[in-house]
Design a protein around this motif. Sequence first.
Motif, PDB file in Angstrom:
ATOM      1  N   ALA A  68       0.846  -1.188   0.000  1.00 15.26           N
ATOM      2  CA  ALA A  68       0.000   0.000   0.000  1.00 15.26           C
ATOM      3  C   ALA A  68       0.885   1.241   0.000  1.00 15.26           C
ATOM      4  CB  ALA A  68      -0.912   0.017   1.218  1.00 15.26           C
ATOM      5  N   ALA A  69       0.410   2.270  -0.670  1.00 13.54           N
ATOM      6  CA  ALA A  69       1.041   3.587  -0.615  1.00 13.54           C
ATOM      7  C   ALA A  69       0.000   4.531  -0.030  1.00 13.54           C
ATOM      8  CB  ALA A  69       1.455   4.042  -2.010  1.00 13.54           C
ATOM      9  N   ALA A  70       0.438   5.420   0.871  1.00 14.03           N
ATOM     10  CA  ALA A  70      -0.526   6.277   1.559  1.00 14.03           C
ATOM     11  C   ALA A  70       0.010   7.694   1.728  1.00 14.03           C
ATOM     12  CB  ALA A  70      -0.870   5.692   2.927  1.00 14.03           C
ATOM     13  N   LEU A  71      -0.918   8.631   1.827  1.00 16.66           N
ATOM     14  CA  LEU A  71      -0.609  10.023   2.142  1.00 16.66           C
ATOM     15  C   LEU A  71      -1.563  10.458   3.242  1.00 16.66           C
ATOM     16  CD1 LEU A  71       0.878  12.694   1.559  1.00 16.66           C
ATOM     17  CD2 LEU A  71      -0.946  13.207  -0.094  1.00 16.66           C
ATOM     18  N   SER A  72      -0.993  10.904   4.358  1.00 14.85           N
ATOM     19  CA  SER A  72      -1.820  11.267   5.516  1.00 14.85           C
ATOM     20  C   SER A  72      -1.346  12.558   6.161  1.00 14.85           C
ATOM     21  CB  SER A  72      -1.753  10.179   6.595  1.00 14.85           C
ATOM     22  OG  SER A  72      -2.304   8.992   6.137  1.00 14.85           O
ATOM     23  N   PRO A  73      -2.274  13.467   6.453  1.00 16.66           N
ATOM     24  CA  PRO A  73      -1.951  14.572   7.346  1.00 16.66           C
ATOM     25  C   PRO A  73      -2.138  14.084   8.785  1.00 16.66           C
ATOM     26  CG  PRO A  73      -4.175  14.838   6.503  1.00 16.66           C
ATOM     27  CD  PRO A  73      -3.614  13.595   5.874  1.00 16.66           C
ATOM     28  N   VAL A  74      -1.253  14.498   9.671  1.00 22.84           N
ATOM     29  CA  VAL A  74      -1.297  14.049  11.067  1.00 22.84           C
ATOM     30  C   VAL A  74      -1.211  15.269  11.982  1.00 22.84           C
ATOM     31  CG1 VAL A  74      -0.202  12.594  12.820  1.00 22.84           C
ATOM     32  CG2 VAL A  74      -0.170  11.889  10.416  1.00 22.84           C
ATOM     33  N   VAL A  75      -2.071  15.281  12.998  1.00 22.82           N
ATOM     34  CA  VAL A  75      -2.099  16.361  13.987  1.00 22.82           C
ATOM     35  C   VAL A  75      -1.756  15.752  15.337  1.00 22.82           C
ATOM     36  CG1 VAL A  75      -3.573  18.048  15.154  1.00 22.82           C
ATOM     37  CG2 VAL A  75      -3.868  17.617  12.719  1.00 22.82           C
ATOM     38  N   PHE A  92      -3.380  12.045  15.725  1.00 21.87           N
ATOM     39  CA  PHE A  92      -4.578  11.631  15.014  1.00 21.87           C
ATOM     40  C   PHE A  92      -4.413  11.993  13.548  1.00 21.87           C
ATOM     41  CE2 PHE A  92      -8.614  13.039  13.152  1.00 21.87           C
ATOM     42  CZ  PHE A  92      -9.357  11.872  13.257  1.00 21.87           C
ATOM     43  N   GLY A  93      -4.837  11.102  12.658  1.00 18.54           N
ATOM     44  CA  GLY A  93      -4.773  11.406  11.238  1.00 18.54           C
ATOM     45  C   GLY A  93      -5.724  10.552  10.422  1.00 18.54           C
ATOM     46  N   ILE A  94      -6.192  11.102   9.336  1.00 15.26           N
ATOM     47  CA  ILE A  94      -6.991  10.368   8.357  1.00 15.26           C
ATOM     48  C   ILE A  94      -6.415  10.699   6.991  1.00 15.26           C
ATOM     49  CG2 ILE A  94      -9.247  10.037   7.282  1.00 15.26           C
ATOM     50  CD1 ILE A  94     -10.520  10.836   9.910  1.00 15.26           C
ATOM     51  N   GLY A  95      -5.938   9.663   6.299  1.00 18.18           N
ATOM     52  CA  GLY A  95      -5.357   9.867   4.983  1.00 18.18           C
ATOM     53  C   GLY A  95      -5.971   8.941   3.957  1.00 18.18           C
ATOM     54  N   VAL A  96      -5.356   8.890   2.798  1.00 15.78           N
ATOM     55  CA  VAL A  96      -5.813   8.032   1.709  1.00 15.78           C
ATOM     56  C   VAL A  96      -4.694   7.068   1.345  1.00 15.78           C
ATOM     57  CG1 VAL A  96      -7.464   9.688   0.792  1.00 15.78           C
ATOM     58  CG2 VAL A  96      -5.109   9.731  -0.018  1.00 15.78           C
ATOM     59  N   SER A  97      -5.097   5.869   0.883  1.00 10.14           N
ATOM     60  CA  SER A  97      -4.106   4.892   0.476  1.00 10.14           C
ATOM     61  C   SER A  97      -4.576   4.125  -0.745  1.00 10.14           C
ATOM     62  CB  SER A  97      -3.782   3.931   1.626  1.00 10.14           C
ATOM     63  OG  SER A  97      -4.915   3.180   1.973  1.00 10.14           O
ATOM     64  N   LEU A  98      -3.619   3.569  -1.445  1.00 15.59           N
ATOM     65  CA  LEU A  98      -3.862   2.733  -2.606  1.00 15.59           C
ATOM     66  C   LEU A  98      -3.252   1.371  -2.297  1.00 15.59           C
ATOM     67  CD1 LEU A  98      -4.874   2.524  -5.533  1.00 15.59           C
ATOM     68  CD2 LEU A  98      -2.607   3.294  -6.268  1.00 15.59           C
ATOM     69  N   TYR A 113      -8.818   1.530  -3.198  1.00 12.04           N
ATOM     70  CA  TYR A 113      -8.752   2.820  -2.502  1.00 12.04           C
ATOM     71  C   TYR A 113      -9.244   2.644  -1.071  1.00 12.04           C
ATOM     72  CZ  TYR A 113      -8.403   4.190  -7.339  1.00 12.04           C
ATOM     73  OH  TYR A 113      -8.014   4.288  -8.637  1.00 12.04           O
ATOM     74  N   GLN A 114      -8.406   3.005  -0.123  1.00 14.48           N
ATOM     75  CA  GLN A 114      -8.715   2.847   1.291  1.00 14.48           C
ATOM     76  C   GLN A 114      -8.395   4.152   2.027  1.00 14.48           C
ATOM     77  OE1 GLN A 114      -9.594  -0.411   2.880  1.00 14.48           O
ATOM     78  NE2 GLN A 114     -10.088  -0.806   0.735  1.00 14.48           N
ATOM     79  N   PHE A 115      -9.069   4.342   3.152  1.00  8.68           N
ATOM     80  CA  PHE A 115      -8.713   5.428   4.067  1.00  8.68           C
ATOM     81  C   PHE A 115      -7.777   4.853   5.119  1.00  8.68           C
ATOM     82  CE2 PHE A 115     -12.763   6.749   2.292  1.00  8.68           C
ATOM     83  CZ  PHE A 115     -12.470   8.044   1.915  1.00  8.68           C
ATOM     84  N   GLU A 116      -6.791   5.633   5.509  1.00  6.01           N
ATOM     85  CA  GLU A 116      -5.817   5.221   6.520  1.00  6.01           C
ATOM     86  C   GLU A 116      -6.041   6.095   7.756  1.00  6.01           C
ATOM     87  OE1 GLU A 116      -1.209   4.500   6.042  1.00  6.01           O
ATOM     88  OE2 GLU A 116      -1.586   6.596   6.579  1.00  6.01           O
ATOM     89  N   ASP A 117      -6.620   5.507   8.798  1.00  3.79           N
ATOM     90  CA  ASP A 117      -6.901   6.237  10.037  1.00  3.79           C
ATOM     91  C   ASP A 117      -5.881   5.840  11.093  1.00  3.79           C
ATOM     92  OD1 ASP A 117      -9.195   6.951   8.633  1.00  3.79           O
ATOM     93  OD2 ASP A 117     -10.403   5.409   9.592  1.00  3.79           O
TER      94      ASP A 117
END
Length: 163
Positions: A68-75, A92-98, A113-117
């Motif tokens: 999987a490849a993912a891009l996530s913003p994290v706070v 905490f973060g919610i990003g997108v992944s393939l 397509y998946q969400f990465e929490d």
Amino acid sequence: PKSIAYDQGYAIDYLVGEGDISGLRLAYRPYYTELTEVPWFGRLDVYWELSVNFWEFGAENNHQTNFAAALSPVVSKQFATIADKYPLKWEFGIGVSLVSDTQFAGKDIGSHYQFEDRLGLRMEFGKAFKQSVTLRYMHYSNGGLNDNNPGMDFLNLSYAQRF
């Protein structure tokens, strides 16, 4: 809010998933900043993380891999100090992944397509507190983009370094 720009960084993670899933996660953090004076929250850290995930499932006779490849913003926000020195922060973060394969570990995850929490605890240490270890829960799900949406859960141990 005002921001203070910081360094970029990298992380290497070990993942343990449900059943017999394990994995390795390599991440690059191209942007890390500190937001000051955020209403209701005060000071927050924000970073972006671009990662590549390698997952394995099963024994020799039923071995599977997935990528999987993912891009996530994290706070993250500091909420305590350990030994009067080391910042302890939640993140905490919610990003997108393939994801490369939708059939994995006996599941049909429904979509590439998946969400990465993520939700975790991070302790910073080292010179200028630029190193950290994080224990986090991660969840991958297609968020209802497909009728099949069982999700995948991981516990993750991460080491990161800013530079």
